[in-house]
Design a protein around this motif. Structure first.
Motif: not given
Length: 434
Positions: A26-29, A55, A57
């Motif tokens: 998960k790139d958003e992490y 992040t 998240e």
């Protein structure tokens, strides 16, 4: 004399925790602003930053937790097991880190850190498992530790910390000196604003530029190849059975790729291997001198970090160079010496070009020929001599600081087990200083 008592590490800590790793798919992490420590960053050091940040998240969707400044981080995984660090900023860690939040009413966190550091081998030997030997938080929590009273802990920690403070200061000074040299290099040899005969910046004040295969360059300069400036040789192919793990006296240190830092620079804490000088009588050409450059010639395909970068040798006749490390020794009539060559060979443009010509398989390799034929600028001799006169003193100071750090490290490592065990009293150390 202070009375020493035995405790378990868990008894002197507010909390003993493991970290966690956000889902790597998960790139958003990842790419946030939360420092996240991995075991490879835990190396008997103080942590002021981390290679990776996660992040909010990512933090909330993993078992990673914030740990406060001045906690102790112990690596629990594989080859790093037992290594220890102090975080100087609040951080999170991955699951292979054990985090000790020391109760300041019971122990000085610095004393605890040095105690663990002094016992690295015995702690590492506690690791269990199959292919990868690992520690766990339970083992560390139950680890016995002998403590004197808190004032004595603090006095011992102050002595040891003062040595590390000086080492850290020297490292910071060296970074600043190297940055100054790089800034001057950029101004003179990339922006071409070296001082002209009137002391004005050459290009900015209208100096004549001509076209070349490397773009516009000052009139009178030429384009050549790296071989025009150096003598190049590959390191010696030592057999592993020839190398010693300890210095038995009158030995060379064997210079390997691990002695080259990411981004360039000398890592004096690289792999320790030794070779008897009595067996090296026909290997004089591999014995290193001050000002020699050592280039990494091979790297892993999936993680190219060292390939092409160079370290700068700071001592005469201490090291002998191993295979897959290229030896670049300045030799030219243009007044170009090691400061110019060291900065050049670690510059982004040079590294990108060199790596583009590497042979790629399971490993990525640089050939001797491709290194030699790397295109380089050949400035006028007067400019080269002037640059050398400006920056060589920077590197001489860097060499001095590196040597002083080695002496400070040796002193710390000599005092460490004696102070931590109570064999040596604080008063004895202070009396010796006086």
């Amino acid at each position: 004399m202070s009375e020493w008592k035995e405790y378990k590490l868990g008894e002197i800590c507010i909390k003993v925790t493991s970290g966690g790793t956000p889902n790597t798919r998960k790139d958003e992490y990842y790419g946030g602003n939360i420092p996240w420590v991995r075991t490879q960053e835990v190396n008997f050091n103080r942590l002021y930053e981390t290679d990776i940040k996660i992040t909010e998240e990512g933090l909330n969707n993993s078992s990673a937790k914030w740990i406060p400044k001045d906690s102790i981080i112990i690596a629990m995984y594989g080859a790093t097991a037992g290594k220890v660090a102090i975080n100087k900023i609040p951080v999170t860690t991955n699951q292979a880190c054990c985090n000790l939040i020391v109760d300041e009413k019971k122990a000085d966190y610095r004393f605890v850190y040095y105690n663990i550091l002094s016992r690295f081998s015995s702690i590492a030997n506690m690791a269990i498992g199959g292919a990868q030997q690992n520690l766990n938080a339970g083992m560390i929590k139950n680890l016995a530790i002998n403590l004197p009273d808190l004032p004595t802990q603090t006095s011992i920690a102050e002595i040891l910390s003062s040595l590390d403070d000086k080492i850290e200061l020297n490292n910071k000074i060296n970074q600043e000196l190297e940055h100054l040299a790089q800034t001057l290099f950029k101004q003179w040899f990339i922006d071409f604003d070296f001082p002209n005969e009137n002391g004005d910046p050459y290009k900015s004040s209208g100096g004549v530029m001509i076209d070349s295969e490397l773009g516009e360059i000052p009139k009178g300069w030429e384009v050549g190849v790296l071989e025009d400036l150096i003598d190049f040789s590959n390191g010696n192919a030592f057999k592993s059975k020839e190398l010693l793990k300890e210095d038995i006296g009158d030995c060379y240190h064997v210079f390997k790729m691990g002695h080259i830092k990411k981004g360039g620079g000398l890592n004096v804490d690289g792999t320790k291997s030794y070779y008897e000088k009595s067996k090296a009588k026909k290997l004089e050409k591999y014995v290193l001198r001050v000002g020699d450059l050592l280039m990494c010639m091979t790297d892993m395909k999936g993680n190219v970090a060292l390939l092409g970068h160079t370290a700068l040798m700071n001592e005469n006749k201490k090291y002998i160079v191993n295979q897959r490390v290229g030896l670049l020794r300045p030799n030219n009539d243009l007044g170009i010496d090691f400061p110019y060559l060291y900065i050049l060979t670690n510059s982004n443009k040079f590294i990108e070009d060199l790596r583009s010509r590497a042979n790629s398989g399971v490993q990525v390799n640089l050939s001797t020929n491709e290194i030699k034929v790397s295109k380089v600028l050949l400035p006028s001799k007067a400019i080269n001599v002037a640059f050398d006169n400006c920056v060589k003193s920077f590197f001489e100071s860097i060499f001095y600081n590196i040597k002083e750090n080695q002496e400070l490290t040796n002193l710390r490592d000599t005092l460490l087990p004696k102070l931590i065990s109570g064999e040596l009293e604080v008063a004895d150390v202070m009396a010796e200083k006086a």
